[in-house]
Design a protein around this motif. Structure first.
Motif, PDB file in Angstrom:
ATOM      1  N   GLU A  47       0.859  -1.186   0.000  1.00 50.14           N
ATOM      2  CA  GLU A  47       0.000   0.000   0.000  1.00 50.14           C
ATOM      3  C   GLU A  47       0.886   1.223   0.000  1.00 50.14           C
ATOM      4  OE1 GLU A  47      -1.992   3.433   2.089  1.00 50.14           O
ATOM      5  OE2 GLU A  47      -0.122   2.381   2.517  1.00 50.14           O
ATOM      6  N   ALA A  92      -0.685   4.448  -8.730  1.00 50.24           N
ATOM      7  CA  ALA A  92      -1.613   3.465  -9.292  1.00 50.24           C
ATOM      8  C   ALA A  92      -1.005   2.677 -10.453  1.00 50.24           C
ATOM      9  CB  ALA A  92      -2.899   4.158  -9.744  1.00 50.24           C
ATOM     10  N   ASP A 131      -2.209  -1.742  -6.636  1.00 49.01           N
ATOM     11  CA  ASP A 131      -3.658  -1.549  -6.534  1.00 49.01           C
ATOM     12  C   ASP A 131      -4.051  -0.897  -5.213  1.00 49.01           C
ATOM     13  OD1 ASP A 131      -4.033  -2.802  -8.988  1.00 49.01           O
ATOM     14  OD2 ASP A 131      -4.260  -4.789  -8.078  1.00 49.01           O
ATOM     15  N   GLU A 132      -3.151  -0.909  -4.255  1.00 50.49           N
ATOM     16  CA  GLU A 132      -3.473  -0.419  -2.906  1.00 50.49           C
ATOM     17  C   GLU A 132      -2.996   1.022  -2.755  1.00 50.49           C
ATOM     18  OE1 GLU A 132      -5.445  -2.078  -1.258  1.00 50.49           O
ATOM     19  OE2 GLU A 132      -5.264  -4.074  -2.128  1.00 50.49           O
ATOM     20  N   THR A 174      -3.847   5.020  -1.581  1.00 48.30           N
ATOM     21  CA  THR A 174      -4.599   5.765  -0.573  1.00 48.30           C
ATOM     22  C   THR A 174      -4.462   7.266  -0.784  1.00 48.30           C
ATOM     23  OG1 THR A 174      -4.248   4.004   1.044  1.00 48.30           O
ATOM     24  CG2 THR A 174      -4.917   6.152   1.903  1.00 48.30           C
ATOM     25  N   TYR A 185      -8.183   7.466  -8.791  1.00 45.24           N
ATOM     26  CA  TYR A 185      -6.925   6.720  -8.715  1.00 45.24           C
ATOM     27  C   TYR A 185      -6.769   5.920  -7.431  1.00 45.24           C
ATOM     28  CZ  TYR A 185      -5.658  10.009 -12.418  1.00 45.24           C
ATOM     29  OH  TYR A 185      -5.636  10.759 -13.577  1.00 45.24           O
ATOM     30  N   ALA A 186      -7.681   6.099  -6.472  1.00 42.42           N
ATOM     31  CA  ALA A 186      -7.472   5.553  -5.132  1.00 42.42           C
ATOM     32  C   ALA A 186      -8.518   4.515  -4.766  1.00 42.42           C
ATOM     33  CB  ALA A 186      -7.483   6.684  -4.101  1.00 42.42           C
ATOM     34  N   ARG A 187      -8.162   3.658  -3.824  1.00 37.87           N
ATOM     35  CA  ARG A 187      -9.096   2.711  -3.209  1.00 37.87           C
ATOM     36  C   ARG A 187      -9.479   3.166  -1.803  1.00 37.87           C
ATOM     37  NH1 ARG A 187      -7.972  -3.537  -1.222  1.00 37.87           N
ATOM     38  NH2 ARG A 187     -10.136  -3.978  -0.655  1.00 37.87           N
ATOM     39  N   TRP A 188      -8.563   3.892  -1.157  1.00 43.05           N
ATOM     40  CA  TRP A 188      -8.705   4.253   0.249  1.00 43.05           C
ATOM     41  C   TRP A 188      -8.624   5.763   0.441  1.00 43.05           C
ATOM     42  CZ3 TRP A 188      -9.651  -0.210   2.768  1.00 43.05           C
ATOM     43  CH2 TRP A 188      -9.098  -1.392   2.250  1.00 43.05           C
ATOM     44  N   LEU A 243     -14.515   5.597  -1.482  1.00 44.73           N
ATOM     45  CA  LEU A 243     -13.225   5.283  -0.876  1.00 44.73           C
ATOM     46  C   LEU A 243     -13.427   4.791   0.556  1.00 44.73           C
ATOM     47  CD1 LEU A 243     -11.116   8.357  -2.072  1.00 44.73           C
ATOM     48  CD2 LEU A 243     -11.554   6.194  -3.256  1.00 44.73           C
ATOM     49  N   THR A 244     -12.731   3.728   0.914  1.00 42.07           N
ATOM     50  CA  THR A 244     -12.862   3.151   2.252  1.00 42.07           C
ATOM     51  C   THR A 244     -11.891   3.832   3.205  1.00 42.07           C
ATOM     52  OG1 THR A 244     -13.488   1.029   1.286  1.00 42.07           O
ATOM     53  CG2 THR A 244     -12.771   1.016   3.579  1.00 42.07           C
ATOM     54  N   ARG A 263      -8.019  -8.001   2.162  1.00 43.50           N
ATOM     55  CA  ARG A 263      -7.655  -8.936   1.104  1.00 43.50           C
ATOM     56  C   ARG A 263      -7.667 -10.351   1.665  1.00 43.50           C
ATOM     57  NH1 ARG A 263      -4.204  -6.404  -2.875  1.00 43.50           N
ATOM     58  NH2 ARG A 263      -3.928  -8.486  -3.779  1.00 43.50           N
TER      59      ARG A 263
END
Length: 391
Positions: free
Chosen positions: A134, A154, A158-159, A161, A194-197, A224-225, A346
């Motif tokens: 990440e 990115a 994939d991780e 933030t 571009y983000a997951r978090w 986003l989480t 994950r």
């Protein structure tokens, strides 16, 4: 047509699956073998019972562990903070505002310079067994600089933030509410693709509980989480906010009340501990034993960044956790692999049982205990990611 590879002659194999081997949380197998097919683990068990394979790779008694899952780092940056570190080691205290030094250098860097530095640190971590990484923004603090940091990140993981809320940008030093508006408005719009978090530094000198809530809530509305830099420098609202909002992790967790520990034990938020930061700032160590005994999920990560934890070494963090944070070698290894996977929500990484991605590290040692037993020694001799040897 798929091809299979058998890793055999494994002295000890950590699967992180209690259904295997000794039935412990590590699912430890001795005299073991591992079958890899199409980038995933297809079989694990005693070497004497191993199936046939197209290719056989003999490990001659070496240990194999899941690839490390480093769930907290800051790798998109430029510049150097050697002078700041030297000052701290000479008696000055750590303050969150030191981040501004890196902000200035990062803004001045080209995309090519930032990406080259990112790739160098990713490769450095990979050589030490990190197969899932990440990383965050947070050293640009403008719409353009935050979005380019995430765009670059990115390309390599994939991780990713969004940490526009690292500290208020220097231009907003007298207008923190205005900066929160930027972070939750135009900057979020530019960065979310571009983000997951989404993360926030909930701390004195950065963002208070109300500001952090607004930032995380806005990010969640964009898909986003949340993650939270929580309770690093002082007691504060970060951990409670993380649990309340269902954040994947509360990171640092150095200063915890009993209520904080209880909240982490009863919720789904992982307590991610970052011993490199305490090592580099001479701060009190997080009490991992207290969290584990309460039943909280714990991850270990490097917090690799140029200011407060400039290490990419998960083995080093394992050794610190065992020596100074009350963890056993088994607990530290689990937290650096399966714990990190849990902090990233994950299930395909952090373990080596059928169905998992074949991410693993081979050690020049008979057991994972050697990470703490032989601190500082480069034990990782091979690293495989998705069934392909990369180191």
């Amino acid at each position: 047509m798929s091809r299979t590879t058998l890793l055999t002659g494994i002295g000890s194999l950590v699967t992180n699956d209690p259904e295997y081997g000794d039935g412990s949380r590590l699912g430890l197998l001795t005299n073991a073998a591992l079958l890899v097919e199409d980038g995933h683990v297809a079989w694990a068990g005693p070497a004497a019972a191993a199936p046939a394979a197209d290719t056989v790779h003999a490990l001659e008694g070496r240990a194999v562990v899941p690839g490390f899952v480093d769930s907290h780092s800051h790798l998109v940056f430029a510049g150097d903070r050697t002078a700041e570190f030297n000052a701290r080691m000479s008696g000055e205290s750590y303050q969150a505002g030191g981040i501004r030094t890196t902000v200035a250098a990062t803004r001045a860097a080209t995309d090519a310079e930032l990406e080259a530095n990112l790739r160098r640190h990713l490769r450095e971590g990979l050589r030490q067994g990190t197969t899932t990484q990440e990383t965050k923004s947070g050293y640009g603090l403008t719409v353009a600089d935050e979005s380019r940091a995430l765009r670059l990140a990115a390309r390599h993981t994939d991780e990713v933030t969004y940490l526009g809320a690292h500290i208020p940008a220097p231009e907003y030093a007298e207008d923190p509410a205005g900066y929160v508006g930027l972070v939750t408005g135009p900057m979020l719009d530019a960065c979310a693709p571009y983000a997951r978090w989404i993360d926030v530094f909930c701390e004195q000198g950065a963002f208070d509980g109300d500001q952090a809530r607004a930032i995380l809530t806005a990010g969640a509305a964009k898909g986003l989480t949340p993650r939270v830099h929580a309770n690093q420098l002082t007691y504060g609202p970060g951990v409670q906010l993380a649990v309340e909002l269902g954040a994947a992790s509360a990171d640092h967790c150095t200063h915890l009340t009993e209520a904080d520990v209880d909240a982490l034990a009863q919720g789904t938020t992982v307590a991610t501990l970052l011993p490199g930061a305490e090592f580099s700032t001479r701060a009190p160590w997080p009490d991992a034993r207290r969290l584990l005994d309460a039943g909280a999920s714990v991850a270990l990560s490097t917090d690799c960044n140029p200011g407060s934890s400039y290490t990419s070494s998960m083995p080093f963090c394992i050794a610190l956790a065992v020596r100074d944070m009350g963890m056993t070698p088994d607990e530290a290894l689990w937290s650096a692999t399966a714990g990190g996977a849990r902090a990233l929500r994950r299930t395909d990484v952090g373990r080596l049982s059928p169905g998992a991605r074949a991410d693993l590290a081979v050690l020049d040692a008979p057991s994972h205990v050697h990470f703490a037993y032989r601190p500082g020694v480069p034990l990782v001799t091979e690293v495989w990611r998705a069934g392909v040897r990369e180191v």
